[in-house]
Design a protein around this motif. Structure first.
Motif, PDB file in Angstrom:
ATOM      1  N   LYS A 253      40.696  55.795  88.681  1.00 54.72           N
ATOM      2  CA  LYS A 253      40.297  55.440  87.310  1.00 54.72           C
ATOM      3  C   LYS A 253      40.806  54.056  86.931  1.00 54.72           C
ATOM      4  CE  LYS A 253      40.427  60.113  85.483  1.00 54.72           C
ATOM      5  NZ  LYS A 253      41.062  60.963  84.480  1.00 54.72           N
ATOM      6  N   LYS A 254      42.063  53.784  87.257  1.00 54.18           N
ATOM      7  CA  LYS A 254      42.652  52.495  86.888  1.00 54.18           C
ATOM      8  C   LYS A 254      41.985  51.347  87.646  1.00 54.18           C
ATOM      9  CE  LYS A 254      45.615  53.513  83.732  1.00 54.18           C
ATOM     10  NZ  LYS A 254      45.429  52.955  82.379  1.00 54.18           N
ATOM     11  N   ALA A 255      41.705  51.577  88.932  1.00 54.16           N
ATOM     12  CA  ALA A 255      41.153  50.495  89.747  1.00 54.16           C
ATOM     13  C   ALA A 255      39.666  50.284  89.491  1.00 54.16           C
ATOM     14  CB  ALA A 255      41.400  50.771  91.225  1.00 54.16           C
ATOM     15  N   PHE A 256      38.888  51.365  89.464  1.00 56.38           N
ATOM     16  CA  PHE A 256      37.430  51.213  89.460  1.00 56.38           C
ATOM     17  C   PHE A 256      36.768  51.509  88.119  1.00 56.38           C
ATOM     18  CE2 PHE A 256      38.704  52.258  93.832  1.00 56.38           C
ATOM     19  CZ  PHE A 256      38.241  51.123  94.467  1.00 56.38           C
ATOM     20  N   SER A 257      37.456  52.220  87.226  1.00 52.91           N
ATOM     21  CA  SER A 257      36.889  52.470  85.899  1.00 52.91           C
ATOM     22  C   SER A 257      37.421  51.478  84.878  1.00 52.91           C
ATOM     23  CB  SER A 257      37.190  53.902  85.446  1.00 52.91           C
ATOM     24  OG  SER A 257      36.596  54.843  86.314  1.00 52.91           O
ATOM     25  N   SER A 258      38.749  51.199  84.959  1.00 49.01           N
ATOM     26  CA  SER A 258      39.354  50.253  84.020  1.00 49.01           C
ATOM     27  C   SER A 258      39.432  48.837  84.577  1.00 49.01           C
ATOM     28  CB  SER A 258      40.764  50.728  83.647  1.00 49.01           C
ATOM     29  OG  SER A 258      40.730  52.020  83.090  1.00 49.01           O
ATOM     30  N   ASN A 259      39.027  48.649  85.841  1.00 48.91           N
ATOM     31  CA  ASN A 259      39.067  47.332  86.510  1.00 48.91           C
ATOM     32  C   ASN A 259      40.466  46.715  86.527  1.00 48.91           C
ATOM     33  OD1 ASN A 259      36.315  47.354  87.107  1.00 48.91           O
ATOM     34  ND2 ASN A 259      35.783  46.421  85.141  1.00 48.91           N
ATOM     35  N   GLN A 260      41.493  47.575  86.612  1.00 56.40           N
ATOM     36  CA  GLN A 260      42.870  47.099  86.762  1.00 56.40           C
ATOM     37  C   GLN A 260      43.251  47.227  88.238  1.00 56.40           C
ATOM     38  OE1 GLN A 260      45.592  48.938  83.947  1.00 56.40           O
ATOM     39  NE2 GLN A 260      43.996  49.072  82.391  1.00 56.40           N
ATOM     40  N   TYR A 261      42.714  46.306  89.033  1.00 56.70           N
ATOM     41  CA  TYR A 261      42.861  46.430  90.485  1.00 56.70           C
ATOM     42  C   TYR A 261      44.304  46.246  90.938  1.00 56.70           C
ATOM     43  CZ  TYR A 261      37.812  46.514  90.917  1.00 56.70           C
ATOM     44  OH  TYR A 261      36.490  46.875  90.823  1.00 56.70           O
ATOM     45  N   GLY A 262      45.064  45.429  90.251  1.00 48.72           N
ATOM     46  CA  GLY A 262      46.465  45.253  90.610  1.00 48.72           C
ATOM     47  C   GLY A 262      47.266  46.509  90.376  1.00 48.72           C
ATOM     48  N   TYR A 263      47.103  47.100  89.191  1.00 50.38           N
ATOM     49  CA  TYR A 263      47.814  48.330  88.858  1.00 50.38           C
ATOM     50  C   TYR A 263      47.351  49.477  89.758  1.00 50.38           C
ATOM     51  CZ  TYR A 263      49.817  52.067  85.972  1.00 50.38           C
ATOM     52  OH  TYR A 263      50.539  53.150  85.530  1.00 50.38           O
ATOM     53  N   GLY A 264      46.034  49.556  89.995  1.00 47.28           N
ATOM     54  CA  GLY A 264      45.508  50.580  90.889  1.00 47.28           C
ATOM     55  C   GLY A 264      46.042  50.437  92.305  1.00 47.28           C
ATOM     56  N   SER A 265      46.197  49.195  92.768  1.00 53.00           N
ATOM     57  CA  SER A 265      46.753  48.954  94.107  1.00 53.00           C
ATOM     58  C   SER A 265      48.214  49.366  94.184  1.00 53.00           C
ATOM     59  CB  SER A 265      46.610  47.475  94.476  1.00 53.00           C
ATOM     60  OG  SER A 265      45.248  47.117  94.571  1.00 53.00           O
ATOM     61  N   ALA A 266      48.958  49.169  93.094  1.00 52.77           N
ATOM     62  CA  ALA A 266      50.362  49.615  93.057  1.00 52.77           C
ATOM     63  C   ALA A 266      50.434  51.131  93.199  1.00 52.77           C
ATOM     64  CB  ALA A 266      51.020  49.167  91.755  1.00 52.77           C
ATOM     65  N   LEU A 267      49.526  51.837  92.549  1.00 52.50           N
ATOM     66  CA  LEU A 267      49.460  53.295  92.686  1.00 52.50           C
ATOM     67  C   LEU A 267      49.089  53.689  94.113  1.00 52.50           C
ATOM     68  CD1 LEU A 267      47.573  54.062  89.357  1.00 52.50           C
ATOM     69  CD2 LEU A 267      49.898  54.789  89.884  1.00 52.50           C
ATOM     70  N   ALA A 268      48.163  52.944  94.728  1.00 49.95           N
ATOM     71  CA  ALA A 268      47.769  53.224  96.111  1.00 49.95           C
ATOM     72  C   ALA A 268      48.940  53.022  97.068  1.00 49.95           C
ATOM     73  CB  ALA A 268      46.600  52.316  96.509  1.00 49.95           C
ATOM     74  N   VAL A 269      49.727  51.967  96.852  1.00 49.49           N
ATOM     75  CA  VAL A 269      50.906  51.715  97.681  1.00 49.49           C
ATOM     76  C   VAL A 269      51.917  52.844  97.522  1.00 49.49           C
ATOM     77  CG1 VAL A 269      52.888  50.180  98.009  1.00 49.49           C
ATOM     78  CG2 VAL A 269      50.606  49.213  97.708  1.00 49.49           C
ATOM     79  N   PHE A 270      52.080  53.334  96.299  1.00 47.97           N
ATOM     80  CA  PHE A 270      52.994  54.456  96.056  1.00 47.97           C
ATOM     81  C   PHE A 270      52.549  55.688  96.843  1.00 47.97           C
ATOM     82  CE2 PHE A 270      54.365  58.265  93.829  1.00 47.97           C
ATOM     83  CZ  PHE A 270      55.721  58.021  93.646  1.00 47.97           C
TER      84      PHE A 270
END
Length: 307
Positions: A253-270
């Motif tokens: 949702k953060k990466a592809f719905s809200s377009n917050q790719y940096g924050y979404g990537s941080a979640l992916a790294v976690f």
């Protein structure tokens, strides 16, 4: 048939698969790590923000909700896939007829598309029209338990976990069955002669002998559950509220719905770090005394060389 001994020949066979693995696995991971230090909306320049995305992540209440939900989801999925899978595998070892048919029938859900499974369980959970589960509860006189399972905050997380657990139970059953039937029967037949019960044979002989298979299946199951996404997303999209939000759905949702790719990537790294830690802990738990001793000897040799 001759054995290939040339290193060049080995490299020739390994190179295509290795290159594919690098581009399909390592490159996306490297990109996720790099983007996790950036602020980027998908278009335009990327802005370096350091650890800001990680700080934001650990200060977000939804992150902790998703993390806790993921742990509950993991427990339900692992208990179903490995617990029921092992139970059915043991039962199969005592059968003499139609074993292949039963294995095939239980394996079928593994090859059914995710959308079909999601739709199947959506119809089973529904109240309008009344789904199979609610019909069953009414039939046995438990009308007070009838509810909209996917829309109820108290039941949504369990409702999205059960389909994933059911889906791969057959696969783990087949793996455990193959491991159990490959054991030497003379080992536990001797135990029977000495008066051992079936339970004692199973827990003290069979389970220790398939320890490597248990480690493999635990690793597959745990890492798969930590990355669970498709069925929960299709059934509830993390709702109602955040009651069934998982780390993967929150990241999507953060990466592809809200377009917050940096924050979404941080979640992916976690999620990646979380999965690596799980594998590391499992290997530590299942490490034999011989392996521990071998590692200790290697450390001693290194110390002597350093001196």
């Amino acid at each position: 048939m001759g054995v290939i001994r040339s290193r060049k020949a080995f490299l020739a066979f390994l190179l295509p698969g290795l290159l594919f693995y690098i581009f399909a696995v390592f490159y996306p991971i490297e990109e996720s790590i790099r983007l996790s230090f950036m602020e980027w909306g998908g278009i335009g320049e990327k802005t370096f923000v350091g650890l800001n995305n990680y700080i934001q992540m650990f200060h977000n209440k939804v992150f902790y909700t998703a993390f806790l939900n993921n742990l509950i989801y993991l427990v339900i999925v692992v208990a179903m896939q490995l617990g029921i899978g092992l139970l059915f595998a043991v039962m199969l070892t005592y059968m003499t007829k139609h074993v292949t048919l039963i294995k095939t029938l239980y394996y079928v859900p593994c090859i059914v598309t995710t959308v079909a499974i999601g739709q199947l369980f959506r119809s089973m959970y529904s109240t309008e029209p009344m789904g199979l589960i609610n019909q069953f509860l009414q039939a046995i006189g438990l009308e007070n338990l009838v509810t909209s399972w996917l829309a109820n905050v108290s039941t949504a997380l369990a409702a999205v976990s059960i389909p994933e657990g059911w889906r791969f139970t057959g696969m783990y059953m087949v793996i455990f069955y193959a491991a159990l039937v490959s054991l030497d029967p003379s080992v536990y037949e001797a135990a029977k002669v000495d008066g051992a019960t079936e339970f004692q044979i199973f827990f003290r002989i069979k389970l220790p002998l398939i320890k490597d298979i248990i480690l493999l299946t635990l690793t597959m199951c745990l890492t798969g559950a930590l990355r669970g996404f498709d069925i929960p997303y299709l059934l509830t999209n993390g709702g109602p509220g955040n009651s069934s939000e998982l780390m993967s759905t929150y990241m999507y949702k953060k990466a592809f719905s809200s377009n917050q790719y940096g924050y979404g990537s941080a979640l992916a790294v976690f999620i990646i770090v979380e999965s690596i830690l799980v594998v590391f802990i499992l290997r530590k738990i299942f490490m034999t005394e011989e392996e521990k001793e071998a590692r200790r000897m290697k450390r001693e040799k290194r110390r002597r060389k350093d001196k």
